[in-house]
Design an enzyme around this catalytic site. Structure first.
Site, PDB file in Angstrom:
ATOM      1  N   ARG A   2       6.375  54.406 -47.565  1.00 28.00           N
ATOM      2  CA  ARG A   2       5.631  55.353 -46.906  1.00 28.00           C
ATOM      3  C   ARG A   2       6.173  56.983 -47.006  1.00 28.00           C
ATOM      4  O   ARG A   2       5.918  57.852 -46.352  1.00 28.00           O
ATOM      5  CB  ARG A   2       6.274  55.064 -45.263  1.00 28.00           C
ATOM      6  CG  ARG A   2       5.870  53.728 -44.819  1.00 28.00           C
ATOM      7  CD  ARG A   2       5.444  53.925 -43.409  1.00 28.00           C
ATOM      8  NE  ARG A   2       5.561  52.583 -42.657  1.00 28.00           N
ATOM      9  CZ  ARG A   2       4.634  51.605 -42.603  1.00 28.00           C
ATOM     10  NH1 ARG A   2       3.577  51.792 -43.332  1.00 28.00           N
ATOM     11  NH2 ARG A   2       4.725  50.470 -41.920  1.00 28.00           N
ATOM     12  N   CYS A  26      -0.957  54.433 -34.169  1.00 29.83           N
ATOM     13  CA  CYS A  26      -0.871  54.427 -35.587  1.00 29.83           C
ATOM     14  C   CYS A  26      -1.779  53.143 -36.038  1.00 29.83           C
ATOM     15  O   CYS A  26      -2.256  52.458 -35.304  1.00 29.83           O
ATOM     16  CB  CYS A  26       0.546  54.205 -35.873  1.00 29.83           C
ATOM     17  SG  CYS A  26       0.747  54.506 -37.532  1.00 29.83           S
ATOM     18  N   TYR A  64      16.022  50.238 -27.805  1.00 30.67           N
ATOM     19  CA  TYR A  64      15.954  48.921 -27.352  1.00 30.67           C
ATOM     20  C   TYR A  64      17.274  48.290 -26.501  1.00 30.67           C
ATOM     21  O   TYR A  64      17.019  47.234 -26.071  1.00 30.67           O
ATOM     22  CB  TYR A  64      15.938  48.015 -28.621  1.00 30.67           C
ATOM     23  CG  TYR A  64      14.636  48.638 -29.636  1.00 30.67           C
ATOM     24  CD1 TYR A  64      13.423  48.168 -29.324  1.00 30.67           C
ATOM     25  CD2 TYR A  64      14.932  49.397 -30.801  1.00 30.67           C
ATOM     26  CE1 TYR A  64      12.173  48.627 -30.072  1.00 30.67           C
ATOM     27  CE2 TYR A  64      13.748  49.584 -31.657  1.00 30.67           C
ATOM     28  CZ  TYR A  64      12.666  49.314 -31.056  1.00 30.67           C
ATOM     29  OH  TYR A  64      11.508  49.947 -31.810  1.00 30.67           O
ATOM     30  N   LYS A 101       9.474  62.674 -38.345  1.00 35.55           N
ATOM     31  CA  LYS A 101       9.744  61.217 -38.475  1.00 35.55           C
ATOM     32  C   LYS A 101      10.207  61.003 -40.061  1.00 35.55           C
ATOM     33  O   LYS A 101       9.328  61.059 -40.965  1.00 35.55           O
ATOM     34  CB  LYS A 101       8.859  60.300 -38.287  1.00 35.55           C
ATOM     35  CG  LYS A 101       8.866  58.910 -38.316  1.00 35.55           C
ATOM     36  CD  LYS A 101       7.483  58.154 -38.032  1.00 35.55           C
ATOM     37  CE  LYS A 101       7.839  56.752 -38.213  1.00 35.55           C
ATOM     38  NZ  LYS A 101       6.520  55.872 -37.853  1.00 35.55           N
ATOM     39  N   ARG A 117       9.474  46.599 -38.459  1.00 39.02           N
ATOM     40  CA  ARG A 117       8.158  46.073 -39.304  1.00 39.02           C
ATOM     41  C   ARG A 117       7.925  44.658 -39.245  1.00 39.02           C
ATOM     42  O   ARG A 117       6.747  44.159 -39.422  1.00 39.02           O
ATOM     43  CB  ARG A 117       8.332  46.592 -40.747  1.00 39.02           C
ATOM     44  CG  ARG A 117       8.281  48.050 -40.948  1.00 39.02           C
ATOM     45  CD  ARG A 117       8.329  48.820 -42.356  1.00 39.02           C
ATOM     46  NE  ARG A 117       8.644  50.095 -42.087  1.00 39.02           N
ATOM     47  CZ  ARG A 117       8.726  50.873 -43.088  1.00 39.02           C
ATOM     48  NH1 ARG A 117       9.157  50.089 -44.518  1.00 39.02           N
ATOM     49  NH2 ARG A 117       8.927  52.260 -43.237  1.00 39.02           N
ATOM     50  N   GLU A 161       7.151  71.124 -39.776  1.00 39.09           N
ATOM     51  CA  GLU A 161       6.686  69.912 -39.210  1.00 39.09           C
ATOM     52  C   GLU A 161       6.122  70.142 -37.486  1.00 39.09           C
ATOM     53  O   GLU A 161       5.193  69.963 -36.941  1.00 39.09           O
ATOM     54  CB  GLU A 161       7.245  68.675 -39.382  1.00 39.09           C
ATOM     55  CG  GLU A 161       6.813  68.050 -40.772  1.00 39.09           C
ATOM     56  CD  GLU A 161       5.610  67.351 -40.646  1.00 39.09           C
ATOM     57  OE1 GLU A 161       4.722  67.385 -39.814  1.00 39.09           O
ATOM     58  OE2 GLU A 161       5.297  66.647 -41.754  1.00 39.09           O
ATOM     59  N   CYS A 196      -0.035  53.394 -42.687  1.00 41.27           N
ATOM     60  CA  CYS A 196      -0.280  53.838 -41.583  1.00 41.27           C
ATOM     61  C   CYS A 196      -1.519  54.617 -41.336  1.00 41.27           C
ATOM     62  O   CYS A 196      -1.781  55.346 -40.255  1.00 41.27           O
ATOM     63  CB  CYS A 196       0.915  54.801 -41.085  1.00 41.27           C
ATOM     64  SG  CYS A 196       2.449  54.147 -40.925  1.00 41.27           S
ATOM     65  N   LYS A 250      13.322  61.202 -35.051  1.00 42.92           N
ATOM     66  CA  LYS A 250      13.503  59.677 -35.459  1.00 42.92           C
ATOM     67  C   LYS A 250      13.872  59.366 -36.666  1.00 42.92           C
ATOM     68  O   LYS A 250      13.079  59.860 -37.722  1.00 42.92           O
ATOM     69  CB  LYS A 250      12.104  59.167 -35.107  1.00 42.92           C
ATOM     70  CG  LYS A 250      12.084  57.761 -35.408  1.00 42.92           C
ATOM     71  CD  LYS A 250      10.457  57.154 -35.100  1.00 42.92           C
ATOM     72  CE  LYS A 250      10.658  55.847 -35.744  1.00 42.92           C
ATOM     73  NZ  LYS A 250       9.108  55.493 -35.698  1.00 42.92           N
ATOM     74  N   CYS A 263      -0.874  50.970 -38.930  1.00 45.25           N
ATOM     75  CA  CYS A 263       0.005  50.295 -39.639  1.00 45.25           C
ATOM     76  C   CYS A 263      -0.129  48.834 -39.128  1.00 45.25           C
ATOM     77  O   CYS A 263       0.173  47.750 -40.039  1.00 45.25           O
ATOM     78  CB  CYS A 263       1.425  50.475 -39.864  1.00 45.25           C
ATOM     79  SG  CYS A 263       2.522  51.084 -38.565  1.00 45.25           S
ATOM     80  N   SER A 314      15.075  50.549 -34.643  1.00 42.15           N
ATOM     81  CA  SER A 314      15.319  49.026 -34.789  1.00 42.15           C
ATOM     82  C   SER A 314      16.933  49.021 -35.537  1.00 42.15           C
ATOM     83  O   SER A 314      17.633  47.951 -35.288  1.00 42.15           O
ATOM     84  CB  SER A 314      14.433  48.383 -35.294  1.00 42.15           C
ATOM     85  OG  SER A 314      13.881  48.781 -36.539  1.00 42.15           O
TER      86      SER A 314
HETATM   87  C1  PBG Z   1       5.060  52.662 -37.584  1.00 37.18           C
HETATM   88  C2  PBG Z   1       6.232  53.059 -36.574  1.00 37.18           C
HETATM   89  C3  PBG Z   1       7.778  52.528 -37.310  1.00 37.18           C
HETATM   90  C4  PBG Z   1       8.443  52.625 -36.371  1.00 37.18           C
HETATM   91  C5  PBG Z   1       7.772  53.225 -35.347  1.00 37.18           C
HETATM   92  N1  PBG Z   1       6.458  53.373 -35.544  1.00 37.18           N
HETATM   93  C6  PBG Z   1       7.857  51.854 -38.574  1.00 37.18           C
HETATM   94  C7  PBG Z   1       7.562  52.472 -39.792  1.00 37.18           C
HETATM   95  O1  PBG Z   1       7.248  53.937 -39.872  1.00 37.18           O
HETATM   96  O2  PBG Z   1       7.359  51.890 -40.847  1.00 37.18           O
HETATM   97  C8  PBG Z   1       9.992  52.338 -36.316  1.00 37.18           C
HETATM   98  C9  PBG Z   1      10.658  52.258 -35.031  1.00 37.18           C
HETATM   99  C10 PBG Z   1      12.022  51.300 -35.388  1.00 37.18           C
HETATM  100  O3  PBG Z   1      12.436  51.021 -36.541  1.00 37.18           O
HETATM  101  O4  PBG Z   1      12.437  51.025 -33.978  1.00 37.18           O
HETATM  102  N2  PBG Z   1       4.178  53.816 -37.205  1.00 37.18           N
HETATM  103 ZN    ZN Z   2       2.541  53.417 -38.738  1.00 40.11          ZN
END
Ligand code: PBG
Ligand code: ZN
Length: 323
Positions: free
Chosen positions: A215, A112, A311, A193, A203, A231, A122, A246, A114, A272
């Site tokens: 996003r 990615c 995690y 996602k 983040r 998708e 991203c 996710k 970002c 997270s």
């Molecule tokens: C960014 C990305 C994110 C996560 C995984 N890859 C954050 C987002 O899309 O803003 C989130 C994973 C998490 O919250 O543990 N491409």
């Molecule tokens: Zn990203």
């Protein structure tokens, strides 16, 4: 009389009739890689998200492998912003992949932009013009993502994991891999996602929060299950080897539906914010932490996930959590 309680009469009967397990090999820990040596810090504190320098990553990799893990997910947190640090063949992400050489762990490298773009999006932001809406430029971003993926695969990543949600990136990545003779690399597509409220701690750790806007122009609308299947179908068609769903707990229906419709391995991401909900509720004395961890992971597996990025994973081998 139908007496289903017969199955639950003793501890051994309960164990005997357990339908779903969470073997350690199905759990994938995620790490945030930073420059330096001896760096090992949880960011933010209590988040379960660890920033590690390369030497610490290797130590952690050994522990993970020793504990039964077969794969790790890697996110790089570069010191300086700029997409040139993402595409460089000696990028921090590439060096993180190499730091785990020879440990017998499958390396899942995030793809990615970002953590690299100055505005935290991203992909490459386009301010728009008289005939264009402002937003992330899909095709320019895809070209860069394919380059990033090829670099990570060349560094040795067994799996590359585009988490950006641009259209057509799986096909572009596949083509870039093939062009370099890296066609054996697995592509893990974040197909479903969602634009979720639960990515906050990530983040922070990845230093990837968008500085303007949000996003929703590329991540999915969390209301849309049928679109999630479109998708997924597109990514499978483009050559994805695994499908990511996710967040996990808010999308158990999509995990189950993907399992019914596609014969492809599914990986779910307990994000997270999901970690935070359990960890903080337990800290406040409201729920039993170990049981909540076990129950959520089991539910994600029961819905149909083959693998789960979590995690909590390291707790299964560092002695904090008894499996
Ligand atoms: C960014 C990305 C994110 C996560 C995984 N890859 C954050 C987002 O899309 O803003 C989130 C994973 C998490 O919250 O543990 N491409
Ligand atoms: Zn990203």
């Amino acid at each position: 009389m139908i007496r289903n309680r017969r199955y639950r009469r003793t501890e051994s009967l309960l164990k005997l009739f357990t339908e779903t397990d969470v073997p350690i090999r199905t759990l994938v820990p995620a790490y945030f890689i930073v420059e330096g040596t001896g760096v090992r810090r949880e960011i933010p504190e209590g988040s379960g998200l660890w920033q590690l320098s390369l030497d610490q990553l290797r130590e952690e990799g050994k522990r993970a492998k020793g504990g039964g893990a077969e794969a790790v997910m890697l996110f790089a947190v570069p010191e300086e912003k700029g997409v040139k640090y993402a595409t460089a063949r000696d990028s921090l992400a590439c060096r993180a992949v190499q730091a785990l050489d020879g440990l017998g762990l499958a390396r899942m490298a995030d793809v990615c932009l970002c953590s690299y773009t100055p505005d935290g999006h991203c992909g490459i932001w386009d301010d728009g013009g008289p005939h264009r809406h402002p937003g992330v430029d899909n095709d320019r971003s895809v070209a860069l993502l394919a380059e990033v993926a090829a670099g990570l695969a060349a560094a040795g990543a067994e799996l590359v994991c585009p988490s950006d949600m641009m259209d057509g990136r799986v096909a572009a990545i596949r083509a870039a891999l093939d062009a370099e003779g890296l066609g054996d690399t697995l592509v893990v597509s974040y197909a479903a996602k969602m634009a979720s409220a639960m990515y906050g701690p990530f983040r922070h750790a990845a230093e990837s929060a968008p500085k303007h806007g949000d996003r929703r122009g590329y991540q999915m609308n969390a209301a849309n299950g049928r679109e999630a299947m479109r998708e997924t179908a597109a990514d499978v068609e483009e050559g994805a080897d695994l499908i990511m769903v996710k967040p996990a707990l808010t999308n158990l229906d999509l995990i189950a539906e993907t399992r019914r419709r596609f014969d492809i391995p599914i990986i779910a991401y307990q994000v997270s914010g999901e970690y935070a909900m359990i960890h903080e509720a337990a800290r406040a004395g409201r729920i039993d932490r170990a049981r909540a961890v076990k129950e959520t992971l089991t539910s994600i597996r029961r819905a149909g996930a083959d693998l789960v990025v979590s995690y909590f994973a390291p707790e299964f081998w560092d002695g904090r959590q008894l499996v």
